[in-house]
Design a protein around this motif. Structure first.
Motif, PDB file in Angstrom:
ATOM      1  N   GLU A  59      10.093  10.798  -2.537  1.00 41.76           N
ATOM      2  CA  GLU A  59       8.900  11.629  -2.275  1.00 41.76           C
ATOM      3  C   GLU A  59       8.670  12.011  -0.963  1.00 41.76           C
ATOM      4  OE1 GLU A  59       4.914  11.207  -4.577  1.00 41.76           O
ATOM      5  OE2 GLU A  59       5.115   9.549  -2.671  1.00 41.76           O
ATOM      6  N   ARG A  60       9.161  11.235   0.175  1.00 42.05           N
ATOM      7  CA  ARG A  60       8.695  11.691   1.694  1.00 42.05           C
ATOM      8  C   ARG A  60       9.961  12.048   2.159  1.00 42.05           C
ATOM      9  NH1 ARG A  60       4.292  13.196   0.629  1.00 42.05           N
ATOM     10  NH2 ARG A  60       2.617  11.848   0.405  1.00 42.05           N
ATOM     11  N   PRO A 118       3.121   7.749   4.348  1.00 38.75           N
ATOM     12  CA  PRO A 118       2.261   8.832   4.895  1.00 38.75           C
ATOM     13  C   PRO A 118       3.215  10.054   5.014  1.00 38.75           C
ATOM     14  CG  PRO A 118       2.213   6.760   6.269  1.00 38.75           C
ATOM     15  CD  PRO A 118       3.116   6.579   5.120  1.00 38.75           C
ATOM     16  N   THR A 119       2.410  11.366   4.989  1.00 39.71           N
ATOM     17  CA  THR A 119       3.046  12.393   5.153  1.00 39.71           C
ATOM     18  C   THR A 119       3.949  12.546   6.651  1.00 39.71           C
ATOM     19  OG1 THR A 119       1.671  13.389   3.861  1.00 39.71           O
ATOM     20  CG2 THR A 119       3.050  15.082   5.102  1.00 39.71           C
ATOM     21  N   ILE A 162       0.864  -1.172   0.063  1.00 43.88           N
ATOM     22  CA  ILE A 162       0.026   0.187   0.065  1.00 43.88           C
ATOM     23  C   ILE A 162       0.843   1.297  -0.041  1.00 43.88           C
ATOM     24  CG2 ILE A 162      -0.856   0.963   2.152  1.00 43.88           C
ATOM     25  CD1 ILE A 162      -3.391  -0.321   1.632  1.00 43.88           C
ATOM     26  N   ASP A 163       2.008   1.298   0.495  1.00 42.85           N
ATOM     27  CA  ASP A 163       2.837   2.381   0.619  1.00 42.85           C
ATOM     28  C   ASP A 163       3.568   2.561  -0.657  1.00 42.85           C
ATOM     29  OD1 ASP A 163       2.525   2.710   3.282  1.00 42.85           O
ATOM     30  OD2 ASP A 163       4.254   1.609   4.130  1.00 42.85           O
ATOM     31  N   ARG A 209       9.100   6.241  -4.262  1.00 41.00           N
ATOM     32  CA  ARG A 209       8.361   6.751  -3.034  1.00 41.00           C
ATOM     33  C   ARG A 209       9.151   7.345  -1.848  1.00 41.00           C
ATOM     34  NH1 ARG A 209       3.066   8.110  -4.673  1.00 41.00           N
ATOM     35  NH2 ARG A 209       2.100   6.206  -5.650  1.00 41.00           N
ATOM     36  N   ARG A 250       1.941   1.613  -3.509  1.00 37.66           N
ATOM     37  CA  ARG A 250       0.911   2.236  -4.396  1.00 37.66           C
ATOM     38  C   ARG A 250       0.504   3.670  -4.124  1.00 37.66           C
ATOM     39  NH1 ARG A 250      -4.810  -0.170  -3.058  1.00 37.66           N
ATOM     40  NH2 ARG A 250      -4.593   1.286  -1.640  1.00 37.66           N
ATOM     41  N   ASP A 251       0.063   4.182  -2.699  1.00 38.41           N
ATOM     42  CA  ASP A 251      -0.177   5.353  -2.507  1.00 38.41           C
ATOM     43  C   ASP A 251       0.661   6.286  -1.978  1.00 38.41           C
ATOM     44  OD1 ASP A 251      -2.825   4.239  -2.825  1.00 38.41           O
ATOM     45  OD2 ASP A 251      -2.927   3.887  -0.826  1.00 38.41           O
ATOM     46  N   GLY A 252       2.145   5.812  -1.819  1.00 39.28           N
ATOM     47  CA  GLY A 252       3.243   6.631  -1.175  1.00 39.28           C
ATOM     48  C   GLY A 252       3.154   6.325   0.424  1.00 39.28           C
TER      49      GLY A 252
END
Length: 149
Positions: free
Chosen positions: A105-106, A43-44, A36-37, A102, A39-41
């Protein structure tokens, strides 16, 4: 397929399977990253330490995708299926690419500040990534020509 391509794909499948259980960046192992991480990235506000300490079940982790790629490479080595080999390479390289995308991204700033320690002694990335790249090159070798009898 040529005989040495079978052997190279077999060795690559083993390397990818072993690399699926070892760290790929810092202390982050593929078993710490949920699908899920990917797929969706992430968490912030998540940190690298929090990613390392995630409790993810085996079949919902990135390890499952890398092992799937290793299985496809093994099937390609044993049966001679180029399609299975290409599928394994695409799944494996895609999984690693999405993970690093990903992650950047974070925690991209942290990644750039500590770039010298990101990939130091990360045998999972070395084995999985190297095995996938060598498998890609092996799949580009032309097929054997049939001799006229």
């Amino acid at each position: 397929m040529r005989t040495f391509v079978h052997l190279v794909l077999f060795a690559c499948a083993i390397a990818v399977a072993i690399g699926a259980f070892l760290p790929v960046a810092w202390g982050i192992a593929p078993g710490d990253v949920a699908l899920i991480d990917l797929r969706d990235g992430f968490p912030t506000g998540i940190t690298v330490e929090q990613i390392e300490n995630q409790a993810v079940t085996f079949y919902k982790s990135m390890t499952a995708l890398l092992l799937g790629a290793a299985v496809f490479l093994l099937v390609a080595a044993l049966v001679g299926s180029r399609a299975a080999g290409w599928l394994g390479v695409i799944v494996g390289i895609g999984t690693l690419a999405v993970f690093f995308w990903r992650l950047n991204e974070r925690v991209g700033d942290y990644l750039r500040d500590n770039y010298d320690t990101v990939l130091t002694d990360r045998w999972g990335l070395y084995l999985a990534g190297g095995g996938l790249i060598i498998a890609l090159l092996a799949l580009l070798v032309p097929r054997e020509r049939l001799t006229a009898a």
